[in-house]
Scaffold this active site. Sequence first.
Site, short mmCIF file in Angstrom:
data_model
loop_
_atom_site.label_atom_id
_atom_site.label_comp_id
_atom_site.label_asym_id
_atom_site.label_seq_id
_atom_site.Cartn_x
_atom_site.Cartn_y
_atom_site.Cartn_z
N ASP A 24 0.86 -1.19 0.00
CA ASP A 24 0.00 0.00 0.00
C ASP A 24 0.89 1.24 0.00
OD1 ASP A 24 -2.80 1.19 0.43
OD2 ASP A 24 -1.63 2.14 2.02
N GLU A 26 0.97 5.65 0.53
CA GLU A 26 0.34 6.92 0.86
C GLU A 26 1.00 7.96 -0.04
OE1 GLU A 26 -2.26 7.05 2.61
OE2 GLU A 26 -2.11 5.01 3.39
N HIS A 165 -5.15 4.46 6.99
CA HIS A 165 -4.49 5.31 6.01
C HIS A 165 -3.01 5.51 6.32
CE1 HIS A 165 -8.06 6.15 3.70
NE2 HIS A 165 -8.70 6.40 4.83
N ASP A 170 -2.39 -0.59 6.50
CA ASP A 170 -3.34 -0.96 5.45
C ASP A 170 -2.89 -2.20 4.70
OD1 ASP A 170 -4.53 1.31 6.35
OD2 ASP A 170 -4.73 2.28 4.40
#
Length: 565
Positions: A24, A26, A165, A170
């Site tokens: 994942d 960000e 998040h 995540d």
Amino acid sequence: MDAVQGTLDELGTPLQEVTFVVFDLETTGGSHAEHAITEIGAVKVRGGEVLGEFATLIDPGGPIPPFISVLTGITDAMVVAAPRIEAVLPSFLEFISGTVLVAHNAGFDTGFVKAACQRHGYAPPKNAVLDTVDLARRVLTRDETPNHKLSTLARFFHSTTEPIHRALHDARATVDVLHGLIARSGSFQVHTFEELKSFVRAPTPEQQRKRHLAEHVPHAPGVYLFEDSRGEVLYIGKSTNLRNRVRSYFTASETRPRIREMIGIAERVRHVVCATTLEAEVRELRLIGGAKPRYNRRSKFPDKVVWLKLTDEPFPRLSIVRELRGDSATYLGPFPNQQAADDARTALYDTVPLRQCSDRLSLTGGRRACVLYEMGRCGAPCEGKESVADYSAHTDVARRAMLTDITPVYTALLARMERLSVEQRYEEASLDRDRLAVYVRTAARMQRLTALTRIPHLVAASPAFDGGWEIHVVRHGRLCAAGVMPRGAHPTPFVDSLIARAETVIPGHGPVHAATAEESETILRWLESPGVRLVQVEGDWALPVHGAARVKARLDQAYQGGYPR
């Protein structure tokens, strides 16, 4: 003839032997061309066992937008000493080498990785990719999960990690989701990775059996209606090419569980040919609103929206209503539900000291003030401490914020969000962020709608594929006529004839008074598309100078990479 024993390659790779890297990212926004990665989190698993983890913050090379900081908790101070993406890529590419990449909404994450590789001279990864969203759509029914967000699936599969998040959190949650989905796919006799890839895209036997339902549908723009054996409408859609679109429901490209379930019930497909694609879009909305098919998710209840009302009385108050009346009140909306309207009302309360009591007040007062007066958030007109004239100053600010000038709300909430973010009170700041987002988007939406719906008569045209023109008559935001003028035809008699046949519209009350908000927005999108020309316009078509549109784009950019997945 002797039987030939298959090789291991022909049998496929058992899922318990596949090495997955669930990862994942960000980012500072939603576009891999314009924004940068701020964090990578990845978990390497095989046979249900965690083999390793990879996690690092990344210096994006620029400031992180406040909205993103509120959402993720990642601030500029946290990444100031972090490595740049070009220093992280070699280690990450080595970590994922020889594995199957897994992500939730994989296109988003892999798009950023590929863009970073291209930008810094690394070959993009050639790994096979598995999207847990696609797999969830294949194995879960709409009765089990209302949507396929990561947070929803993590709760459904009882993940030990809650998505927050942050990349590694995540990714760990996605590992639990992946294992739950693989276990579910076993009931479909999926045991190898090759079977899993085919399973995600394979049409069902029911889809194959009912391909004949598309045979009579023409190649033309219009609306199609799936019906069961009793004639009940199950699903309504629209397309620029009816035949091609209906045929796609019986192929491997259709993976939505609820639609595959619908196809199993459907016995016929009716169609309505339309003159233009815009007419098809509008007819679809109207038909869905009337028939309310059980397999349509959007536009089924266009009348079940709510509005925020600044009442018409000596000491106006903010009230949430479902009906637009022909009074002198000011309205903001439409909102999809009560919660959204309440968020917008709170945003106004935090900006303007309007009274929050629900009673109608007398001009002479006579009641004791509540705690809001002591907090400085209300002038206590109920106790006679604030006159009608003094209170009207607050009312005027609120009315302008709802209709023409969003500056007071935007400035006040943004300043408080930044202060809370500096104080690391991210949960409180996120509440303000969401309230501001609701307010800005709704105000921008209403101002665009109002600009169109106050025009009593408008005719516009766009080029057709064959050299002609698609012409539409719009009155008070409602589509009243549509036609295609052939190439070489004289426009004046054609337009005059179309206007003569156009529906007469008697406007109602409020900002949206002749059609649903969705219909007027559909017309707006067409009017703003390239090549559209205005033929006739009665009145002015303009947005307020200090309206919500000027800050909505900034807000949308901050949210692109941060909506719950």
